[in-house]
Design a protein around this motif. Structure first.
Motif, PDB file in Angstrom:
ATOM      1  N   LYS A  73      15.338  13.179  30.873  1.00  0.00           N
ATOM      2  CA  LYS A  73      15.179  13.465  29.445  1.00  0.00           C
ATOM      3  C   LYS A  73      16.515  13.432  28.723  1.00  0.00           C
ATOM      4  N   ASN A  74      17.543  14.067  29.321  1.00  0.00           N
ATOM      5  CA  ASN A  74      18.867  14.102  28.694  1.00  0.00           C
ATOM      6  C   ASN A  74      19.481  12.707  28.649  1.00  0.00           C
ATOM      7  N   THR A  75      19.238  11.917  29.685  1.00  0.00           N
ATOM      8  CA  THR A  75      19.742  10.538  29.696  1.00  0.00           C
ATOM      9  C   THR A  75      19.116   9.720  28.582  1.00  0.00           C
ATOM     10  N   GLN A  76      17.795   9.923  28.384  1.00  0.00           N
ATOM     11  CA  GLN A  76      17.099   9.229  27.305  1.00  0.00           C
ATOM     12  C   GLN A  76      17.624   9.669  25.945  1.00  0.00           C
ATOM     13  N   ASN A  77      17.854  11.002  25.794  1.00  0.00           N
ATOM     14  CA  ASN A  77      18.375  11.511  24.517  1.00  0.00           C
ATOM     15  C   ASN A  77      19.770  10.981  24.246  1.00  0.00           C
ATOM     16  N   LEU A  78      20.585  10.930  25.301  1.00  0.00           N
ATOM     17  CA  LEU A  78      21.943  10.415  25.138  1.00  0.00           C
ATOM     18  C   LEU A  78      21.912   8.958  24.719  1.00  0.00           C
ATOM     19  N   ARG A  81      20.960   8.838  21.107  1.00  0.00           N
ATOM     20  CA  ARG A  81      22.044   9.231  20.207  1.00  0.00           C
ATOM     21  C   ARG A  81      23.111   8.146  20.132  1.00  0.00           C
ATOM     22  N   ASN A  82      23.370   7.502  21.271  1.00  0.00           N
ATOM     23  CA  ASN A  82      24.360   6.425  21.274  1.00  0.00           C
ATOM     24  C   ASN A  82      23.950   5.285  20.355  1.00  0.00           C
ATOM     25  N   ASN A  83      22.659   5.129  20.142  1.00  0.00           N
ATOM     26  CA  ASN A  83      22.148   4.058  19.303  1.00  0.00           C
ATOM     27  C   ASN A  83      21.611   4.581  17.968  1.00  0.00           C
ATOM     28  N   PHE A  84      22.030   5.774  17.586  1.00  0.00           N
ATOM     29  CA  PHE A  84      21.514   6.371  16.352  1.00  0.00           C
ATOM     30  C   PHE A  84      21.849   5.507  15.141  1.00  0.00           C
ATOM     31  N   TYR A  85      23.079   5.002  15.105  1.00  0.00           N
ATOM     32  CA  TYR A  85      23.464   4.165  13.968  1.00  0.00           C
ATOM     33  C   TYR A  85      22.657   2.868  13.952  1.00  0.00           C
ATOM     34  N   GLU A  86      22.580   2.189  15.121  1.00  0.00           N
ATOM     35  CA  GLU A  86      21.910   0.898  15.187  1.00  0.00           C
ATOM     36  C   GLU A  86      20.397   1.014  14.955  1.00  0.00           C
ATOM     37  N   ASN A  87      19.782   2.064  15.515  1.00  0.00           N
ATOM     38  CA  ASN A  87      18.322   2.174  15.467  1.00  0.00           C
ATOM     39  C   ASN A  87      17.781   2.967  14.283  1.00  0.00           C
ATOM     40  N   VAL A  88      18.641   3.793  13.672  1.00  0.00           N
ATOM     41  CA  VAL A  88      18.158   4.658  12.587  1.00  0.00           C
ATOM     42  C   VAL A  88      18.883   4.360  11.274  1.00  0.00           C
ATOM     43  N   VAL A  89      20.187   4.606  11.248  1.00  0.00           N
ATOM     44  CA  VAL A  89      20.950   4.482  10.000  1.00  0.00           C
ATOM     45  C   VAL A  89      20.887   3.058   9.445  1.00  0.00           C
ATOM     46  N   ALA A  90      21.066   2.086  10.306  1.00  0.00           N
ATOM     47  CA  ALA A  90      21.074   0.683   9.858  1.00  0.00           C
ATOM     48  C   ALA A  90      19.724   0.236   9.304  1.00  0.00           C
ATOM     49  N   LYS A  91      18.674   0.998   9.616  1.00  0.00           N
ATOM     50  CA  LYS A  91      17.336   0.646   9.164  1.00  0.00           C
ATOM     51  C   LYS A  91      16.842   1.505   7.996  1.00  0.00           C
ATOM     52  N   TYR A  92      17.757   2.318   7.430  1.00  0.00           N
ATOM     53  CA  TYR A  92      17.392   3.124   6.262  1.00  0.00           C
ATOM     54  C   TYR A  92      16.906   2.225   5.126  1.00  0.00           C
ATOM     55  N   THR A  93      15.906   2.707   4.396  1.00  0.00           N
ATOM     56  CA  THR A  93      15.528   2.036   3.153  1.00  0.00           C
ATOM     57  C   THR A  93      16.635   2.263   2.132  1.00  0.00           C
ATOM     58  N   GLU A  94      16.658   1.469   1.088  1.00  0.00           N
ATOM     59  CA  GLU A  94      17.694   1.621   0.054  1.00  0.00           C
ATOM     60  C   GLU A  94      17.652   3.016  -0.557  1.00  0.00           C
ATOM     61  N   GLU A  95      16.459   3.528  -0.786  1.00  0.00           N
ATOM     62  CA  GLU A  95      16.301   4.856  -1.395  1.00  0.00           C
ATOM     63  C   GLU A  95      16.849   5.944  -0.482  1.00  0.00           C
ATOM     64  N   LEU A  96      16.498   5.880   0.791  1.00  0.00           N
ATOM     65  CA  LEU A  96      16.987   6.876   1.751  1.00  0.00           C
ATOM     66  C   LEU A  96      18.491   6.744   1.944  1.00  0.00           C
ATOM     67  N   TYR A  97      18.979   5.515   1.939  1.00  0.00           N
ATOM     68  CA  TYR A  97      20.406   5.257   2.121  1.00  0.00           C
ATOM     69  C   TYR A  97      21.218   5.872   0.978  1.00  0.00           C
ATOM     70  N   VAL A  98      20.789   5.638  -0.235  1.00  0.00           N
ATOM     71  CA  VAL A  98      21.484   6.192  -1.406  1.00  0.00           C
ATOM     72  C   VAL A  98      21.410   7.717  -1.407  1.00  0.00           C
ATOM     73  N   SER A  99      20.266   8.257  -0.992  1.00  0.00           N
ATOM     74  CA  SER A  99      20.098   9.701  -0.930  1.00  0.00           C
ATOM     75  C   SER A  99      21.071  10.329   0.052  1.00  0.00           C
ATOM     76  N   LYS A 100      21.338   9.640   1.171  1.00  0.00           N
ATOM     77  CA  LYS A 100      22.228  10.185   2.197  1.00  0.00           C
ATOM     78  C   LYS A 100      23.690   9.919   1.893  1.00  0.00           C
ATOM     79  N   PHE A 101      24.032   8.702   1.548  1.00  0.00           N
ATOM     80  CA  PHE A 101      25.437   8.326   1.394  1.00  0.00           C
ATOM     81  C   PHE A 101      25.919   8.323  -0.059  1.00  0.00           C
ATOM     82  N   LYS A 102      25.027   8.595  -1.008  1.00  0.00           N
ATOM     83  CA  LYS A 102      25.389   8.698  -2.433  1.00  0.00           C
ATOM     84  C   LYS A 102      25.984   7.410  -2.993  1.00  0.00           C
TER      85      LYS A 102
END
Length: 400
Positions: A73-78, A81-102
């Motif tokens: 489980k911890n290996t999967q979580n790690l 997390r290592n791919n948080f930017y590639e799998n989550v942040v990079a796929k933000y919608t424009e609205e969510l992106y602006v809300s987070k990064f202003k």
């Protein structure tokens, strides 16, 4: 009732003695009962030990199974997390992106492209776009280095290094994005401010906002305070900033220590001026409102009212700065040079975003082609004379 101590003694007797007890007719029945009970207790102890061994083995097996599942489980979580930017942040919608990064995705893309030219060659395996987003995540929130490190699957020291690296890099871009306006740009500001508020010859607005610095001593309850002095124009762009020392909360003292105080005469013609509130000292090129223990005249009150409305430009600029960059709400950095780099970097990014996106605060208005008034320095000689002259002019124009 047979005592434990007696049983232990009996159980320690040798086999020959026990056999004699049962074969000898002279041995009493009570002694034979005691020996029989001892044998039963001994057998029970052996059985209990055997059961305990079985239970222990079972518990060990279950523990190993649980540990194995947790490790997976911890290996999967790690990995996640290592791919948080590639799998989550990079796929933000424009609205969510602006809300987070202003700021918009296109603005951050332009920032990455700009910084690419100034990045020093290094062996870092973290891509530039990911590092920029880690830096912006910290700057636009109150998240700690530890929390962001956990989120992005990095060590805290790596996140701290990224943050200070980009704060320093952006602060070095200060003179690319924070510059005193040219004469042509000042001319445009004069027209727009006079057109909107009826205050002539104004080329900028000065004020200072309070920033909280978390104390080094955790037992200290109150935060330290430092002032960020800035001058902006009608577009809310900063064209001069000065960061005061920690604990210096007097605006006029911070102004005197700034480079602007020594060079303002070189930046602004006699006719022109910037506006500041009553916490600043009145100067020929820095006009403040009337203050008096006695009642002010109607003309002076009118002047103060228009002066106050015009000064809302700098107030809105600070509001945008602090709303966009939450890290400035409570700065948790101890080194003075690092604090200065952070604040300067935020101001640089403030201008960078305005250059690419503008401001929703600014409204498109019709501009009246009225450039103000010419002031004769042979007649208007002091700062008090100039403010009084402007007061008469504003009231005259307002009544006409």
């Amino acid at each position: 009732m047979i005592q434990n101590s007696a049983l232990k003694k009996i159980m320690n007797f040798d086999k020959e003695f026990i056999m004699e007890l049962f074969l000898d007719d002279n041995v009493s029945n009570i002694n034979r009962c005691v020996v029989a009970a001892a044998n039963v207790m001994s057998e029970n102890n052996e059985n209990i030990s055997c059961i305990n061994e079985v239970i222990m083995k079972e518990n060990v097996n279950q523990f190993l199974t649980i540990e194995s599942k947790e490790l997976v489980k911890n290996t999967q979580n790690l990995h996640s997390r290592n791919n948080f930017y590639e799998n989550v942040v990079a796929k933000y919608t424009e609205e969510l992106y602006v809300s987070k990064f202003k700021m918009k995705k296109t603005t951050v893309k332009a920032l990455i492209d700009h910084l690419q030219e100034y990045m020093k060659p290094c062996s870092s395996v973290i891509p530039l776009d990911k590092k920029v987003h880690i830096f912006l995540w910290l700057l636009t929130s109150d998240s700690s280095f530890s929390a962001v490190a956990e989120l992005f699957g990095l060590h805290k020291s790596s996140v701290s290094y990224i943050f200070h690296e980009f704060a320093t890099l952006l602060s070095e871009q200060k003179y690319h994005f924070i510059n005193w306006p040219s004469l042509e740009e000042q001319h445009v500001t004069r027209i727009k401010v006079n057109s909107r508020y009826g205050f002539p010859n104004c080329v900028g607005f000065i004020n200072a906002c309070r920033l909280k610095i978390k104390p080094k001593n955790t037992r200290k309850e109150k935060s330290d305070i430092m002032l960020l002095q800035a001058v902006c124009d009608e577009t809310l762009m900063f064209f001069d900033i000065h960061i005061g020392e920690v604990g210096n909360t007097h605006k006029n003292r911070v102004y005197r220590e700034s480079q602007l105080a020594h060079e303002i005469k070189n930046f602004i013609d006699f006719d022109n001026h910037i506006l500041g509130n009553s916490e600043y000292k009145l100067r020929k090129n820095l006009i403040t409102p009337f203050t008096s223990d006695n009642s002010l005249t109607s003309e002076e009150l009118k002047f103060n009212e228009i002066h106050r409305k015009a000064c809302t430009y700098i107030d809105h600029a600070f509001e945008i700065l602090k709303d966009r960059f939450k890290k400035l709400d409570s700065i948790d950095i101890n080194k003075p040079e690092a604090i200065n780099s952070l604040i300067c970097a935020a101001c640089v990014l403030h201008n960078f975003v305005l250059l690419h996106e503008g401001s929703s605060y600014l409204k498109k208005e019709a501009v009246i082609n009225d450039d103000g008034v010419t002031i004769n320095p042979s007649i208007v000689k002091s700062a008090e004379d100039k403010r009084q002259f402007l007061c008469h002019y504003i009231n005259y124009m307002d009544s006409s």
